[in-house]
Design an enzyme around this catalytic site. Structure first.
Site, PDB file in Angstrom:
ATOM      1  N   ASP A  59       0.861  -1.184   0.000  1.00  0.00           N
ATOM      2  CA  ASP A  59       0.000   0.000   0.000  1.00  0.00           C
ATOM      3  C   ASP A  59       0.891   1.227   0.000  1.00  0.00           C
ATOM      4  O   ASP A  59       1.959   1.237   0.610  1.00  0.00           O
ATOM      5  CB  ASP A  59      -0.982  -0.008   1.177  1.00  0.00           C
ATOM      6  CG  ASP A  59      -0.311  -0.084   2.531  1.00  0.00           C
ATOM      7  OD1 ASP A  59      -0.133   0.980   3.165  1.00  0.00           O
ATOM      8  OD2 ASP A  59       0.034  -1.197   2.974  1.00  0.00           O
ATOM      9  N   GLU A 151      -8.419   4.372  11.951  1.00  0.00           N
ATOM     10  CA  GLU A 151      -7.428   4.006  12.967  1.00  0.00           C
ATOM     11  C   GLU A 151      -7.295   5.022  14.086  1.00  0.00           C
ATOM     12  O   GLU A 151      -6.454   4.875  14.971  1.00  0.00           O
ATOM     13  CB  GLU A 151      -6.076   3.753  12.311  1.00  0.00           C
ATOM     14  CG  GLU A 151      -5.610   4.851  11.368  1.00  0.00           C
ATOM     15  CD  GLU A 151      -4.338   4.468  10.631  1.00  0.00           C
ATOM     16  OE1 GLU A 151      -3.323   4.208  11.300  1.00  0.00           O
ATOM     17  OE2 GLU A 151      -4.365   4.433   9.385  1.00  0.00           O
TER      18      GLU A 151
END
Length: 255
Positions: A59, A151
């Site tokens: 990513d 997150e």
């Protein structure tokens, strides 16, 4: 008349108990070993790779600078290739990653299956965040589902945070007609999300773990390292694996 044999039933009970305990210990050791993932260090990647998985990926965002995607596509180390890439698209309601458009086009051009993710800002309107992501990301056949990167919860109560990410997920799913993936770390998922989100595919971050990620629910992607090396990228890169074979991976892609 022959003497009848006598049995010491206490001894028999002890033997049976001992056999049971041994079997239990063997079973426990087998279960522990089944959770272990074999890692092999590859100098070219610069990290230990979990070789039990056949589908590996990365990513990226602006922190990886300008990527030479041909180098990513062509990298092959001991038959390990990079089979997909998650690309940061948006954050909040106004920020588009400055490398997104380039990465999105070039990954497609070089036939690297791609996915776009949105970094969720809990203090901002989730509906506006979803609309902003939708306005910037056009998904096509062969792309991975959209991803919500959740997150941080800020100062929000858990129930409010959950309601906000649910609002984002609902709107994005309605638009793209596919269930989004949730990205987060194992501890954050357990604390702030939980069983109410178990229907969504999970991309879980748990670095340097020598077994599978320590999380109580099934997972789809595992971000296992954040310090890998990739040809064509002049920065450290997050590495991931897909929890399944090529058939399951292709089924996950947008049809």
């Amino acid at each position: 008349m022959p003497r009848k044999k006598t049995y010491n039933y206490n001894n028999i009970k002890l033997i049976v108990s001992a056999v049971f305990i041994v079997a239990l210990v063997i079973g426990l050791l087998q279960w522990i070993n089944s959770r272990k993932v074999k890692f092999v260090h590859y100098e070219a990647f610069g990290i230990d790779m979990p070789v039990a998985f056949s589908i590996h990926g990365i990513d990226v965002s602006r922190y990886q600078k300008k990527i030479a995607w041909q180098g990513v596509k062509e990298m092959n180390v001991a038959n390990i290739q990079l089979n997909f890439a998650f690309i940061k698209a948006t954050e909040g309601v106004t920020l588009t990653d400055k490398q997104f458009r380039y990465n999105w086009r070039q990954s497609k051009k070089h036939e690297v299956p791609r996915g776009a993710y949105h970094f969720f800002v809990p203090s901002l309107d989730p509906v506006q965040q979803a609309k902003y992501f939708i306005s910037r990301v056009k998904l096509e056949k062969g792309d991975l589902p959209p991803v919500l990167d959740a997150e941080v919860a800020g100062i929000l109560p858990v129930n409010v945070f959950r309601a906000r990410i649910q609002a984002w997920l609902d709107l994005v799913e309605a638009h793209y007609k596919v269930k989004p993936v949730i990205y987060t770390n194992a501890a954050f998922y357990e604390k702030y999300m939980g069983p109410g989100f178990n229907e969504y595919p999970l991309w879980v971050a748990h670095y340097y773990e020598r077994k599978s990620p320590r999380i109580s629910r099934p997972w789809t992607f595992w971000q296992h390292n954040d310090k890998g090396n990739v040809n064509g990228i002049d920065a450290k890169v997050d590495f991931n694996v897909f929890n399944g074979d090529i058939i399951a991976f292709n089924e996950l892609l947008i049809q």
